[in-house]
Design a protein around this motif. Structure first.
Motif, PDB file in Angstrom:
ATOM      1  N   GLY A  56      14.331 -33.139   0.871  1.00  7.34           N
ATOM      2  CA  GLY A  56      14.244 -33.945   2.078  1.00  7.34           C
ATOM      3  C   GLY A  56      15.482 -33.769   2.931  1.00  7.34           C
ATOM      4  N   THR A  57      15.560 -34.577   3.962  1.00 13.86           N
ATOM      5  CA  THR A  57      16.665 -34.467   4.911  1.00 13.86           C
ATOM      6  C   THR A  57      17.838 -35.337   4.467  1.00 13.86           C
ATOM      7  N   SER A  58      18.798 -35.450   5.371  1.00 14.85           N
ATOM      8  CA  SER A  58      19.953 -36.298   5.101  1.00 14.85           C
ATOM      9  C   SER A  58      19.521 -37.746   4.877  1.00 14.85           C
ATOM     10  N   ALA A 118      18.349 -32.565  -1.346  1.00 11.91           N
ATOM     11  CA  ALA A 118      18.213 -32.944   0.063  1.00 11.91           C
ATOM     12  C   ALA A 118      19.395 -32.387   0.851  1.00 11.91           C
ATOM     13  N   THR A 119      19.106 -31.875   2.045  1.00 11.76           N
ATOM     14  CA  THR A 119      20.156 -31.306   2.900  1.00 11.76           C
ATOM     15  C   THR A 119      19.943 -31.773   4.344  1.00 11.76           C
ATOM     16  N   PRO A 120      20.986 -31.759   5.162  1.00 11.94           N
ATOM     17  CA  PRO A 120      20.827 -32.212   6.543  1.00 11.94           C
ATOM     18  C   PRO A 120      19.796 -31.376   7.301  1.00 11.94           C
ATOM     19  N   GLN A 149      28.266 -38.987   2.742  1.00 14.62           N
ATOM     20  CA  GLN A 149      28.932 -38.437   3.931  1.00 14.62           C
ATOM     21  C   GLN A 149      28.264 -38.841   5.228  1.00 14.62           C
ATOM     22  N   TYR A 150      26.973 -39.190   5.169  1.00  8.98           N
ATOM     23  CA  TYR A 150      26.225 -39.463   6.394  1.00  8.98           C
ATOM     24  C   TYR A 150      26.543 -40.830   7.001  1.00  8.98           C
ATOM     25  N   VAL A 151      27.271 -41.647   6.279  1.00  7.85           N
ATOM     26  CA  VAL A 151      27.613 -42.973   6.820  1.00  7.85           C
ATOM     27  C   VAL A 151      29.129 -43.137   6.893  1.00  7.85           C
ATOM     28  N   HIS A 152      29.853 -42.031   6.820  1.00  7.12           N
ATOM     29  CA  HIS A 152      31.303 -42.101   6.989  1.00  7.12           C
ATOM     30  C   HIS A 152      31.660 -41.791   8.441  1.00  7.12           C
TER      31      HIS A 152
END
Lengths: 387, 59
Positions: free
Chosen positions: A106-108, A138-140, A248-251
Protein backbone atom coordinates in the motif's frame (compact mmCIF):
# COMPACT_ATOMS: atom_id res chain seq x y z
CA UNK A 1 77.30 35.66 16.52
CA UNK A 2 75.67 32.64 17.93
CA UNK A 3 73.49 33.00 20.97
CA UNK A 4 74.92 31.48 24.01
CA UNK A 5 73.26 28.20 24.83
CA UNK A 6 70.58 28.59 27.49
CA UNK A 7 69.89 25.89 30.00
CA UNK A 8 66.64 23.95 29.23
CA UNK A 9 63.89 24.53 31.83
CA UNK A 10 63.09 21.49 33.92
CA UNK A 11 59.49 21.17 32.57
CA UNK A 12 60.63 21.31 28.95
CA UNK A 13 63.27 18.75 29.67
CA UNK A 14 60.60 16.47 31.10
CA UNK A 15 58.55 16.82 27.87
CA UNK A 16 61.43 16.01 25.59
CA UNK A 17 60.40 13.07 23.43
CA UNK A 18 62.26 9.85 23.88
CA UNK A 19 64.70 8.90 21.21
CA UNK A 20 62.46 6.27 19.53
CA UNK A 21 59.80 8.90 18.57
CA UNK A 22 62.29 10.17 16.06
CA UNK A 23 61.91 6.80 14.33
CA UNK A 24 58.10 7.05 14.32
CA UNK A 25 58.24 10.53 12.92
CA UNK A 26 60.39 9.27 10.10
CA UNK A 27 58.01 6.35 9.56
CA UNK A 28 54.97 8.64 9.41
CA UNK A 29 56.75 10.98 7.05
CA UNK A 30 57.61 8.06 4.80
CA UNK A 31 54.02 6.74 4.93
CA UNK A 32 52.64 10.19 4.11
CA UNK A 33 55.07 10.50 1.24
CA UNK A 34 53.89 7.16 -0.13
CA UNK A 35 50.22 8.11 0.42
CA UNK A 36 50.38 11.56 -1.13
CA UNK A 37 52.74 11.13 -4.06
CA UNK A 38 52.05 9.26 -7.28
CA UNK A 39 53.97 6.09 -7.74
CA UNK A 40 53.84 2.92 -9.77
CA UNK A 41 52.90 0.91 -6.69
CA UNK A 42 50.03 3.29 -5.82
CA UNK A 43 48.69 3.11 -9.38
CA UNK A 44 48.86 -0.68 -9.46
CA UNK A 45 47.04 -0.83 -6.14
CA UNK A 46 44.49 1.68 -7.43
CA UNK A 47 43.70 -0.55 -10.39
CA UNK A 48 43.39 -3.57 -8.12
CA UNK A 49 41.18 -1.63 -5.70
CA UNK A 50 39.02 -0.43 -8.58
CA UNK A 51 38.53 -4.00 -9.77
CA UNK A 52 37.90 -5.25 -6.24
CA UNK A 53 35.30 -2.53 -5.57
CA UNK A 54 33.52 -3.30 -8.84
CA UNK A 55 33.59 -6.95 -7.79
CA UNK A 56 32.16 -5.91 -4.44
CA UNK A 57 29.34 -4.13 -6.29
CA UNK A 58 28.62 -7.24 -8.35
CA UNK A 59 28.50 -9.35 -5.19
CA UNK A 60 26.54 -6.88 -3.10
CA UNK A 61 23.92 -5.90 -5.66
CA UNK A 62 22.56 -9.37 -6.16
CA UNK A 63 19.27 -10.70 -4.82
CA UNK A 64 21.01 -13.36 -2.73
CA UNK A 65 23.29 -10.89 -0.95
CA UNK A 66 20.64 -8.23 -0.44
CA UNK A 67 18.29 -10.87 0.96
CA UNK A 68 20.86 -11.82 3.59
CA UNK A 69 22.26 -9.92 6.58
CA UNK A 70 24.33 -7.63 4.35
CA UNK A 71 21.10 -6.27 2.86
CA UNK A 72 20.64 -4.24 6.04
CA UNK A 73 23.08 -1.69 4.61
CA UNK A 74 20.99 -1.10 1.46
CA UNK A 75 18.63 1.71 2.55
CA UNK A 76 20.19 5.14 2.09
CA UNK A 77 18.67 6.68 5.19
CA UNK A 78 15.94 6.27 7.78
CA UNK A 79 13.48 7.77 5.26
CA UNK A 80 14.38 5.48 2.34
CA UNK A 81 11.11 3.54 2.33
CA UNK A 82 11.81 2.09 -1.13
CA UNK A 83 15.16 0.73 0.07
CA UNK A 84 13.61 -0.84 3.16
CA UNK A 85 10.75 -2.34 1.11
CA UNK A 86 13.21 -3.73 -1.47
CA UNK A 87 15.32 -5.30 1.25
CA UNK A 88 12.26 -6.74 3.05
CA UNK A 89 10.75 -8.13 -0.16
CA UNK A 90 14.00 -9.78 -1.24
CA UNK A 91 14.54 -11.25 2.23
CA UNK A 92 10.97 -12.56 2.37
CA UNK A 93 11.27 -14.02 -1.10
CA UNK A 94 14.55 -15.81 -0.40
CA UNK A 95 14.02 -17.32 3.02
CA UNK A 96 11.82 -20.42 3.04
CA UNK A 97 8.98 -19.52 5.42
CA UNK A 98 8.62 -21.47 8.63
CA UNK A 99 5.59 -19.54 9.87
CA UNK A 100 2.57 -17.73 8.43
CA UNK A 101 3.25 -14.33 6.93
CA UNK A 102 1.22 -11.16 6.61
CA UNK A 103 2.55 -9.12 3.69
CA UNK A 104 1.29 -5.53 3.56
CA UNK A 105 1.20 -3.55 0.32
CA UNK A 106 0.00 0.00 0.00
CA UNK A 107 0.90 3.65 0.10
CA UNK A 108 2.31 5.82 2.85
CA UNK A 109 -1.19 5.88 4.33
CA UNK A 110 -0.98 2.13 4.96
CA UNK A 111 2.59 2.43 6.23
CA UNK A 112 1.65 5.16 8.68
CA UNK A 113 -1.50 3.41 9.88
CA UNK A 114 0.57 0.35 10.85
CA UNK A 115 3.74 2.09 12.08
CA UNK A 116 6.17 -0.39 13.62
CA UNK A 117 3.48 -3.07 13.52
CA UNK A 118 4.47 -4.39 16.94
CA UNK A 119 0.93 -4.41 18.33
CA UNK A 120 -0.36 -5.99 15.12
CA UNK A 121 2.13 -8.85 15.32
CA UNK A 122 1.64 -9.39 19.05
CA UNK A 123 -2.14 -9.53 18.74
CA UNK A 124 -2.06 -11.86 15.73
CA UNK A 125 0.32 -14.24 17.50
CA UNK A 126 -1.75 -14.14 20.69
CA UNK A 127 -4.98 -14.70 18.74
CA UNK A 128 -3.73 -17.52 16.51
CA UNK A 129 -1.32 -19.18 18.92
CA UNK A 130 1.48 -19.34 16.35
CA UNK A 131 4.40 -17.10 15.46
CA UNK A 132 3.91 -14.81 12.44
CA UNK A 133 6.06 -12.62 10.27
CA UNK A 134 4.57 -9.23 9.47
CA UNK A 135 6.25 -7.79 6.38
CA UNK A 136 5.37 -4.16 5.72
CA UNK A 137 6.10 -3.39 2.06
CA UNK A 138 4.13 -0.15 1.93
CA UNK A 139 5.93 2.72 0.18
CA UNK A 140 5.06 6.35 -0.57
CA UNK A 141 2.74 6.67 -3.57
CA UNK A 142 3.02 2.95 -4.26
CA UNK A 143 1.96 2.45 -7.86
CA UNK A 144 -0.09 -0.51 -9.10
CA UNK A 145 2.97 -1.96 -10.85
CA UNK A 146 5.00 -1.54 -7.64
CA UNK A 147 2.45 -3.82 -6.00
CA UNK A 148 2.82 -6.45 -8.71
CA UNK A 149 6.62 -6.30 -8.38
CA UNK A 150 6.71 -6.45 -4.58
CA UNK A 151 4.16 -9.27 -4.42
CA UNK A 152 6.09 -11.33 -6.98
CA UNK A 153 9.37 -10.79 -5.12
CA UNK A 154 8.04 -11.49 -1.63
CA UNK A 155 6.13 -14.63 -2.65
CA UNK A 156 9.05 -16.23 -4.50
CA UNK A 157 9.84 -18.46 -1.51
CA UNK A 158 6.27 -19.68 -1.11
CA UNK A 159 5.88 -23.38 -1.92
CA UNK A 160 3.18 -26.01 -1.55
CA UNK A 161 4.67 -26.90 1.87
CA UNK A 162 4.78 -23.30 3.12
CA UNK A 163 2.47 -21.95 5.80
CA UNK A 164 -0.19 -19.41 4.82
CA UNK A 165 0.93 -16.16 3.20
CA UNK A 166 -1.70 -13.45 3.52
CA UNK A 167 -1.20 -10.56 1.10
CA UNK A 168 -3.07 -7.44 2.25
CA UNK A 169 -3.30 -4.76 -0.44
CA UNK A 170 -4.34 -1.17 0.27
CA UNK A 171 -7.67 -0.29 -1.30
CA UNK A 172 -9.76 2.84 -1.53
CA UNK A 173 -11.31 5.46 -3.75
CA UNK A 174 -8.15 7.57 -3.53
CA UNK A 175 -6.40 4.86 -5.60
CA UNK A 176 -8.69 5.76 -8.48
CA UNK A 177 -6.30 8.67 -8.97
CA UNK A 178 -3.78 6.38 -10.70
CA UNK A 179 -4.09 6.98 -14.41
CA UNK A 180 -2.46 4.67 -16.95
CA UNK A 181 0.07 7.36 -17.86
CA UNK A 182 1.00 7.92 -14.23
CA UNK A 183 1.32 4.19 -13.57
CA UNK A 184 3.61 3.73 -16.57
CA UNK A 185 5.63 6.79 -15.62
CA UNK A 186 6.25 5.50 -12.11
CA UNK A 187 7.07 2.04 -13.47
CA UNK A 188 9.76 3.58 -15.67
CA UNK A 189 11.33 5.29 -12.63
CA UNK A 190 12.65 2.00 -11.27
CA UNK A 191 12.23 3.09 -7.64
CA UNK A 192 12.45 -0.50 -6.35
CA UNK A 193 15.15 -3.13 -6.83
CA UNK A 194 12.88 -6.14 -7.10
CA UNK A 195 11.57 -8.71 -9.60
CA UNK A 196 9.94 -7.35 -12.75
CA UNK A 197 8.06 -10.13 -14.52
CA UNK A 198 4.59 -9.45 -13.14
CA UNK A 199 5.04 -5.66 -13.23
CA UNK A 200 6.42 -5.67 -16.77
CA UNK A 201 3.52 -7.82 -17.97
CA UNK A 202 1.11 -5.38 -16.35
CA UNK A 203 2.88 -2.40 -17.92
CA UNK A 204 2.73 -4.03 -21.36
CA UNK A 205 -0.96 -4.77 -20.84
CA UNK A 206 -1.48 -1.07 -20.10
CA UNK A 207 0.18 -0.23 -23.40
CA UNK A 208 3.57 0.73 -22.06
CA UNK A 209 6.99 -0.30 -23.24
CA UNK A 210 9.38 -1.88 -20.79
CA UNK A 211 13.16 -2.17 -21.10
CA UNK A 212 14.66 -5.48 -22.13
CA UNK A 213 15.57 -7.47 -19.01
CA UNK A 214 18.84 -9.39 -18.83
CA UNK A 215 18.22 -11.54 -15.78
CA UNK A 216 21.08 -9.82 -13.94
CA UNK A 217 20.30 -7.62 -10.98
CA UNK A 218 22.45 -4.56 -11.72
CA UNK A 219 21.42 -3.87 -15.33
CA UNK A 220 17.81 -4.78 -14.57
CA UNK A 221 17.71 -2.37 -11.63
CA UNK A 222 20.13 0.25 -12.96
CA UNK A 223 18.42 3.33 -11.55
CA UNK A 224 17.95 1.76 -8.13
CA UNK A 225 21.58 0.62 -7.96
CA UNK A 226 22.94 4.02 -9.02
CA UNK A 227 20.75 5.78 -6.51
CA UNK A 228 21.60 3.52 -3.58
CA UNK A 229 25.06 2.35 -4.59
CA UNK A 230 27.43 4.84 -3.00
CA UNK A 231 25.53 5.11 0.29
CA UNK A 232 25.13 1.34 0.54
CA UNK A 233 28.84 0.69 -0.05
CA UNK A 234 29.85 3.32 2.51
CA UNK A 235 27.36 1.92 5.02
CA UNK A 236 28.73 -1.56 4.32
CA UNK A 237 32.30 -0.34 4.81
CA UNK A 238 31.48 1.52 8.02
CA UNK A 239 29.02 -1.16 9.20
CA UNK A 240 26.35 1.45 9.95
CA UNK A 241 22.91 0.38 8.68
CA UNK A 242 20.11 2.96 8.61
CA UNK A 243 17.24 2.41 11.04
CA UNK A 244 13.84 2.93 9.45
CA UNK A 245 11.71 5.81 10.67
CA UNK A 246 8.34 4.11 10.38
CA UNK A 247 6.47 7.26 11.43
CA UNK A 248 8.26 9.53 8.96
CA UNK A 249 4.99 10.64 7.39
CA UNK A 250 3.89 12.57 10.46
CA UNK A 251 7.21 14.18 11.33
CA UNK A 252 7.87 17.82 10.60
CA UNK A 253 5.39 20.37 9.39
CA UNK A 254 2.26 19.15 7.63
CA UNK A 255 2.17 19.73 3.87
CA UNK A 256 -1.63 19.76 4.00
CA UNK A 257 -3.19 22.58 2.02
CA UNK A 258 -6.43 23.55 0.37
CA UNK A 259 -4.76 23.03 -3.00
CA UNK A 260 -3.82 19.46 -2.10
CA UNK A 261 -7.34 18.77 -0.87
CA UNK A 262 -8.76 20.07 -4.13
CA UNK A 263 -6.29 18.03 -6.18
CA UNK A 264 -7.06 14.78 -4.33
CA UNK A 265 -10.78 15.47 -4.56
CA UNK A 266 -10.72 16.33 -8.25
CA UNK A 267 -8.55 13.36 -9.24
CA UNK A 268 -10.59 10.91 -7.14
CA UNK A 269 -13.90 12.09 -8.55
CA UNK A 270 -12.59 11.97 -12.12
CA UNK A 271 -11.16 8.52 -11.35
CA UNK A 272 -14.66 7.09 -10.98
CA UNK A 273 -14.62 6.72 -14.76
CA UNK A 274 -11.62 4.39 -14.34
CA UNK A 275 -13.29 2.26 -11.67
CA UNK A 276 -13.66 -0.82 -13.85
CA UNK A 277 -10.04 -0.57 -14.96
CA UNK A 278 -8.95 -0.31 -11.31
CA UNK A 279 -10.97 -3.36 -10.30
CA UNK A 280 -9.72 -5.28 -13.34
CA UNK A 281 -6.18 -4.50 -12.26
CA UNK A 282 -6.87 -5.79 -8.75
CA UNK A 283 -8.38 -8.94 -10.25
CA UNK A 284 -5.22 -9.48 -12.33
CA UNK A 285 -3.05 -9.14 -9.23
CA UNK A 286 -5.33 -11.51 -7.34
CA UNK A 287 -5.11 -14.01 -10.20
CA UNK A 288 -1.32 -13.86 -10.03
CA UNK A 289 -1.32 -14.31 -6.26
CA UNK A 290 -3.82 -17.16 -6.47
CA UNK A 291 -1.31 -19.17 -8.50
CA UNK A 292 1.14 -19.09 -5.58
CA UNK A 293 0.52 -22.02 -3.21
CA UNK A 294 -1.08 -21.38 0.18
CA UNK A 295 -1.53 -17.70 -0.47
CA UNK A 296 -4.57 -15.50 0.08
CA UNK A 297 -5.05 -11.91 -1.02
CA UNK A 298 -7.29 -9.43 0.75
CA UNK A 299 -8.00 -5.73 0.28
CA UNK A 300 -7.54 -3.48 3.27
CA UNK A 301 -9.02 -0.01 3.49
CA UNK A 302 -6.48 2.81 3.23
CA UNK A 303 -6.87 5.68 5.65
CA UNK A 304 -8.41 8.95 4.47
CA UNK A 305 -9.55 11.72 6.76
CA UNK A 306 -13.34 12.03 7.22
CA UNK A 307 -12.81 15.77 6.99
CA UNK A 308 -11.39 15.42 3.48
CA UNK A 309 -14.15 13.01 2.48
CA UNK A 310 -16.79 15.52 3.58
CA UNK A 311 -15.03 18.57 2.17
CA UNK A 312 -14.35 17.04 -1.25
CA UNK A 313 -17.62 15.08 -1.50
CA UNK A 314 -15.87 11.72 -1.73
CA UNK A 315 -18.56 9.65 0.00
CA UNK A 316 -20.20 9.00 -3.35
CA UNK A 317 -17.09 7.65 -5.13
CA UNK A 318 -16.20 5.56 -2.06
CA UNK A 319 -19.67 3.99 -1.92
CA UNK A 320 -19.71 3.42 -5.67
CA UNK A 321 -16.35 1.66 -5.53
CA UNK A 322 -17.35 -0.63 -2.68
CA UNK A 323 -20.64 -1.45 -4.42
CA UNK A 324 -18.85 -2.22 -7.69
CA UNK A 325 -16.41 -4.45 -5.81
CA UNK A 326 -19.23 -6.32 -4.09
CA UNK A 327 -21.14 -6.72 -7.36
CA UNK A 328 -18.21 -8.53 -8.93
CA UNK A 329 -18.70 -11.29 -6.44
CA UNK A 330 -16.54 -12.82 -3.73
CA UNK A 331 -15.29 -15.56 -6.03
CA UNK A 332 -13.82 -13.14 -8.54
CA UNK A 333 -12.42 -10.49 -6.25
CA UNK A 334 -10.47 -10.64 -2.98
CA UNK A 335 -12.43 -9.93 0.19
CA UNK A 336 -12.48 -6.31 1.37
CA UNK A 337 -11.65 -5.53 5.00
CA UNK A 338 -12.90 -2.05 6.02
CA UNK A 339 -10.39 -1.78 8.84
CA UNK A 340 -10.43 2.03 8.95
CA UNK A 341 -14.18 2.09 9.47
CA UNK A 342 -13.81 -0.64 12.09
CA UNK A 343 -11.09 1.40 13.84
CA UNK A 344 -13.66 4.20 14.08
CA UNK A 345 -11.20 6.98 13.37
CA UNK A 346 -12.26 10.62 13.44
CA UNK A 347 -10.73 13.68 11.79
CA UNK A 348 -8.88 14.39 15.05
CA UNK A 349 -6.94 11.13 14.61
CA UNK A 350 -5.27 12.41 11.43
CA UNK A 351 -2.01 14.30 11.02
CA UNK A 352 -3.03 15.38 7.52
CA UNK A 353 -5.67 14.33 5.03
CA UNK A 354 -4.26 10.81 4.53
CA UNK A 355 -1.97 9.89 7.44
CA UNK A 356 -3.08 9.02 10.97
CA UNK A 357 -1.22 10.26 14.00
CA UNK A 358 1.20 7.99 15.81
CA UNK A 359 0.04 6.19 18.94
CA UNK A 360 -3.62 5.48 19.66
CA UNK A 361 -4.96 5.88 16.08
CA UNK A 362 -2.31 3.45 14.82
CA UNK A 363 -3.18 1.05 17.63
CA UNK A 364 -6.85 1.07 16.67
CA UNK A 365 -6.07 0.29 13.03
CA UNK A 366 -3.74 -2.51 14.12
CA UNK A 367 -6.40 -3.95 16.42
CA UNK A 368 -8.96 -3.92 13.58
CA UNK A 369 -6.53 -5.53 11.15
CA UNK A 370 -5.34 -8.15 13.63
CA UNK A 371 -8.95 -9.14 14.40
CA UNK A 372 -9.52 -9.69 10.69
CA UNK A 373 -6.31 -11.72 10.32
CA UNK A 374 -7.20 -13.91 13.29
CA UNK A 375 -10.67 -14.56 11.82
CA UNK A 376 -9.09 -15.42 8.46
CA UNK A 377 -6.66 -17.79 10.17
CA UNK A 378 -9.45 -19.51 12.05
CA UNK A 379 -11.34 -20.00 8.78
CA UNK A 380 -8.21 -21.31 7.04
CA UNK A 381 -7.96 -25.07 7.28
CA UNK A 382 -4.17 -25.04 7.11
CA UNK A 383 -4.04 -27.74 4.47
CA UNK A 384 -1.78 -27.04 1.51
CA UNK A 385 -3.98 -26.14 -1.44
CA UNK A 386 -1.62 -27.66 -3.94
CA UNK A 387 -1.75 -24.80 -6.39
CA UNK B 1 78.70 19.78 13.65
CA UNK B 2 75.88 19.60 11.07
CA UNK B 3 75.31 17.43 7.99
CA UNK B 4 73.72 14.12 7.10
CA UNK B 5 73.88 11.48 9.77
CA UNK B 6 76.47 8.87 9.33
CA UNK B 7 75.37 5.32 8.55
CA UNK B 8 76.41 4.27 11.94
CA UNK B 9 74.32 6.96 13.65
CA UNK B 10 72.00 5.01 15.99
CA UNK B 11 69.29 7.71 15.61
CA UNK B 12 69.20 7.49 11.78
CA UNK B 13 66.01 5.87 10.42
CA UNK B 14 66.30 2.33 9.17
CA UNK B 15 66.15 2.63 5.33
CA UNK B 16 64.31 -0.70 5.06
CA UNK B 17 61.63 0.47 7.49
CA UNK B 18 61.34 3.79 5.71
CA UNK B 19 60.82 2.01 2.41
CA UNK B 20 58.24 -0.30 3.98
CA UNK B 21 56.24 2.64 5.33
CA UNK B 22 56.44 4.48 2.02
CA UNK B 23 55.08 1.41 0.26
CA UNK B 24 52.35 1.04 2.86
CA UNK B 25 51.35 4.64 2.17
CA UNK B 26 51.29 4.01 -1.56
CA UNK B 27 49.10 0.93 -1.09
CA UNK B 28 46.73 2.91 1.14
CA UNK B 29 46.54 5.62 -1.53
CA UNK B 30 45.61 3.08 -4.19
CA UNK B 31 43.01 1.36 -2.01
CA UNK B 32 41.29 4.59 -1.02
CA UNK B 33 41.30 6.03 -4.54
CA UNK B 34 40.06 2.83 -6.13
CA UNK B 35 37.11 2.63 -3.72
CA UNK B 36 36.25 6.31 -3.97
CA UNK B 37 36.47 6.41 -7.77
CA UNK B 38 33.76 3.72 -7.99
CA UNK B 39 31.54 5.66 -5.58
CA UNK B 40 32.14 8.90 -7.45
CA UNK B 41 31.41 7.14 -10.73
CA UNK B 42 28.05 5.98 -9.44
CA UNK B 43 27.19 9.46 -8.23
CA UNK B 44 28.16 11.00 -11.58
CA UNK B 45 26.18 8.40 -13.51
CA UNK B 46 23.10 9.03 -11.38
CA UNK B 47 23.48 12.77 -12.00
CA UNK B 48 23.96 12.22 -15.73
CA UNK B 49 20.89 9.98 -15.87
CA UNK B 50 18.93 12.53 -13.82
CA UNK B 51 18.10 9.93 -11.18
CA UNK B 52 17.17 11.46 -7.86
CA UNK B 53 15.57 10.09 -4.71
CA UNK B 54 11.80 9.93 -4.95
CA UNK B 55 10.47 12.89 -3.02
CA UNK B 56 7.12 12.71 -1.35
CA UNK B 57 5.82 15.43 0.93
CA UNK B 58 9.25 17.00 1.01
CA UNK B 59 11.14 13.91 2.24
Amino acid sequence: MAEPARPMPAAAAARKPPAEVTGWKAALAAAWQGFSEPSALAFRTFLLSLAATLGLCLWYFSPATLAGPMGAFLPRSALDAEGFATRAALHTGHVPPDRPRLILLGTSAVAQSIGTGTLLKDRIEAGTGVAWDVVNLATPQQSPTDQFALAETALASQTAESPLALVAVGFGAQRLRWTTEQTLGFHAMGRLGVAHTWADDEARLLGGTVPARTGFYIPDNWSFVLLNGSEALMRLLLQTPARQDTDQYVHGASMESAARHALIGRETRSGVARMDAYLDQIARLADRVALVPNTRMVLIEETISPALVAEQRLSGPRAELETALAQRGPGRMPPFWPIVAEADLTAADYFDELHVLSGTPQDRVQVALSDRVIAEWNAYDGAPDGN
Amino acid sequence: MTGPPMATDPKAPDPRKTLWFRRAGAVAQGLVLGFLVVLAGMELLSLAADISPFKYQGF
